[in-house]
Each structure stands twice: as structure tokens, then as C-alpha cells.
Scaffold this motif. Structure first.
Motif, PDB file in Angstrom:
ATOM      1  N   SER A  50      41.711  40.631  40.057  1.00  0.00           N
ATOM      2  CA  SER A  50      40.991  40.993  41.293  1.00  0.00           C
ATOM      3  C   SER A  50      39.557  41.445  41.018  1.00  0.00           C
ATOM      4  CB  SER A  50      41.734  42.121  42.017  1.00  0.00           C
ATOM      5  OG  SER A  50      43.030  41.730  42.334  1.00  0.00           O
ATOM      6  N   PHE A  71      40.625  37.049  51.144  1.00  0.00           N
ATOM      7  CA  PHE A  71      41.647  38.080  50.894  1.00  0.00           C
ATOM      8  C   PHE A  71      42.120  38.016  49.441  1.00  0.00           C
ATOM      9  CE2 PHE A  71      41.884  37.941  55.485  1.00  0.00           C
ATOM     10  CZ  PHE A  71      42.084  39.280  55.800  1.00  0.00           C
ATOM     11  N   GLY A  75      47.150  40.751  47.030  1.00  0.00           N
ATOM     12  CA  GLY A  75      47.071  41.948  47.886  1.00  0.00           C
ATOM     13  C   GLY A  75      46.239  43.033  47.225  1.00  0.00           C
ATOM     14  N   GLY A  76      46.205  44.219  47.832  1.00  0.00           N
ATOM     15  CA  GLY A  76      45.419  45.320  47.272  1.00  0.00           C
ATOM     16  C   GLY A  76      43.925  45.105  47.458  1.00  0.00           C
ATOM     17  N   GLU A 114      38.977  44.739  52.440  1.00  0.00           N
ATOM     18  CA  GLU A 114      39.763  44.592  51.207  1.00  0.00           C
ATOM     19  C   GLU A 114      38.882  44.436  49.965  1.00  0.00           C
ATOM     20  OE1 GLU A 114      40.497  42.678  53.925  1.00  0.00           O
ATOM     21  OE2 GLU A 114      42.239  43.873  54.524  1.00  0.00           O
TER      22      GLU A 114
END
Length: 341
Positions: A50, A71, A75-76, A114
């Protein structure tokens, strides 16, 4: 919104992370330090998928913005870093890549919740006339990564000590600055060593610093002149011969002695003209801590004496280069002149 490095660091530790950061200045160590703090708090580690890094030298800005808008796959949070952000700089850059600033403007107005976008501009001066500079200063979290003044340097040392679980005594901090100077990367490295030596909840005193921390070359020259000016010639010559043993070239040491004496003269002259130490630091492109030390030192020498010593440096340089004097002895004789009443 312009915030200090120490305040941003504190906010990150407590979990307050902003969507867009704009970091600029010539202290890249501070940028990298904050970057690591943000990554650690947001995603855990630099190796996390990420964390995506681009350089404007070889990538169009659009790609980075698109990445920030997408996105995170797992996730996160996502951290998108844009290095070499030269679009705000006064320096001309050799690049064939065209950048769409409208897209950046739209993103900053509505950043992705995000993503954390970090723009890093390792330049001393910004072009304040540029639309992008004004936009970032108004809408991003701005961090000026420039040399600390004395107060911030002291606060930074305390903060670093806390994070490494030791504490400084007043003379411990002073000895460290005297030996290393205001170079943050070197200070951070030396503090790792001090932390290991004193252990958790340990205390770093002046004696501990003297035991573990070697002076930088510039600090050695400063100490050498300091001893000579105080007529402690034995100590000045001891430092000089130690430097020779470390294979330092006498002509290089002579140049550093002349530079230091010139700084004394300039600081003395500008103080007389009512310049503040901060203004002197900016004018002479010196760190405020260096100006503070030079200011105290220069009071011991009157103008005529300083000019005589600067002339003696020039004469010594000529005597060595013209072969009239052997270089080691020539610099030694110069130190004797500095120590003479």
C-alpha cells in the motif's frame, strides 16, 4: 496550512494524519523521518504494497493522482509518495514530461479518505508566484524542512532522546552539539550509539558524550581556534597533531582555520550593525547554532587582531604554496601567532 516539523511529528504519533502533505526544504533527513512516521502509523512498514512511490523526474503527476484516487486493493490506508516535486521550485529541471496541475488541484479539493498523498520538494526556495505553490500552501498540510534554530534543535534532541528511552543532562546536550554541530543526520546516528551505551532510562552526561562521540572536522577546527584564542597553545597543538595523524592535509586545515576566522569577523561586523543572530545566519548561509558559537568566540578578538590573523592565514598559504615553508610547520607557526597576546 504551515506547521512545524515537531508539531506534525507529535500529531502523527497521536494518530492525526492529514490527507495531503507538502514537504519542502533542504533538510531531506527531516522529510524522510516524517515519511517513515506516517508509513509506520498508517500501514505499518515501508515494504507494504500500500506504499507507492513515484518520482516526477520520470513519471507524470497524473499517475500518482490516479493511484491516490484508487481504493487500496487490500483495504485499509494507502500512502502515495511523489518525490522530486520540482513544479514548485525556482530551479529549472531537464524533463520532457508534461504534468496536469488541474488534476492535482481537483484532488486536493476533494482528497480520497483512504489515501495519504505526500509531495516532497527537496529545494531551498519555492517559486511563490506559481499557482501550484499557492494552492499547496493554502490547502495542503505544509511542512517546512529547513535548518532548526537553537530552540527547535534543543526540542528535537529532547524528542529523539525520549523516543530512544534515555535523557540528556544539560551538559550532555551541550557537549553533543559542540562535537557534532547542528547536522541532524549525524546527531541521530550518534544518539543511536549513546542510547545503546546508557540503556533504557539511562542518562547521557557530558562525560558520556566525550567518551563516545568524536568531533567532526569543523568542530575540531573550532575547538583548535578556541584553545589558541584562550592561549592554551598546548591543547590547540594537540588537536592539530591528532588531525595530522588522521591524515588531514595541512592546507585543508589552514583553509578551515581561515574560514572560521572570516566567520568571526563577519558575525562581529553584522552584530555591530544590529543584525539579529537569525538574520546573520540567513545572510551568511550558516546554521543559527554556528552563529551563536561564533558570536561568543569573536568577542575575545578585536577587529584589528582578526584582520591581522586573516592576513597571517593568507601569508601562510602563500609561504606553503611557493615552497618557502614546510606545510606542517607553517600551520603550527600560525597557531602560535593566534595564541600570542
Amino acid at each position: 496550512m504551515d506547521m512545524s516539523y515537531l508539531q506534525i511529528k507529535k500529531d502523527i504519533k497521536t494518530g492525526t494524519i492529514k490527507p495531503v502533505y507538502f514537504m519542502y526544504g533542504n533538510q531531506t533527513f527531516l522529510m524522510e523521518d516524517l515519511l517513515l512516521d506516517i508509513i509506520k502509523k498508517a500501514v505499518g512498514t515501508q515494504d507494504d504494497p500500500s506504499v507507492i512511490t513515484y518520482s516526477l523526474q520520470d513519471t507524470i503527476l497524473d499517475l500518482a493522482i490516479e493511484e491516490a484516487e484508487t481504493f487500496p486493493f487490500f483495504g485499509g490506508k494507502k500512502v502515495v509518495i511523489v518525490k522530486d516535486f520540482f513544479l514548485v521550485s525556482t530551479q529549472k529541471q531537464e524533463t520532457k514530461v508534461e504534468h496536469d496541475l488541474e488534476r492535482l488541484q481537483q484532488y486536493i479539493s476533494h482528497p480520497s479518505p483512504e489515501s495519504i498523498l505526500i509531495l516532497m520538494a527537496p529545494f531551498e526556495k519555492l517559486d511563490e508566484r506559481k499557482k501550484v505553490t499557492k494552492l499547496l500552501k493554502q490547502s495542503a498540510t505544509v511542512v517546512e524542512c529547513t535548518p532548526f534554530d537553537e530552540k527547535m534543535l534543543s526540542a528535537w534532541l529532547e524528542d529523539q532522546a525520549r523516543s530512544k528511552k534515555f535523557r540528556f543532562t544539560a551538559d550532555g546536550k551541550e557537549h553533543l552539539l559542540e562535537r557534532v554541530g547542528p547536522q541532524l543526520l549525524l546527531l541521530a546516528s550518534e544518539m543511536e550509539k549513546l542510547a545503546l551505551y546508557v540503556g533504557d532510562e539511562g542518562e547521557v552526561t557530558g562525560e558520556v558524550v566525550d567518551l563516545l562521540v568524536a568531533r567532526s572536522l569543523e568542530q575540531d577546527v573550532f575547538a583548535l581556534i578556541d584553545f589558541a584564542v584562550k592561549q592554551r597553545l598546548d591543547k590547540a597543538l594537540e588537536i592539530y597533531h591528532d588531525l595530522l595523524k588522521q591524515k588531514e592535509e595541512p592546507l585543508k586545515l589552514l583553509a578551515l582555520i581561515a574560514r572560521q576566522l572570516r566567520i568571526y569577523y563577519q558575525v562581529k561586523e553584522m552584530t555591530r550593525r544590529s543584525y539579529s543572530q537569525k538574520q546573520i545566519a540567513m545572510q551568511l548561509k550558516l546554521h543559527p547554532y554556528v552563529v551563536k558559537l561564533a558570536s561568543g568566540q569573536s568577542q575575545r578578538l578585536d577587529d584589528q587582531r582578526l584582520l591581522q590573523l586573516l592576513e597571517a592565514c593568507t601569508d601562510t598559504d602563500y609561504a606553503i604554496k611557493s615552497g618557502k615553508m614546510e606545510k606542517v610547520l607553517a600551520v603550527e607557526l600560525l597557531l602560535i601567532k593566534v595564541a600570542a597576546v
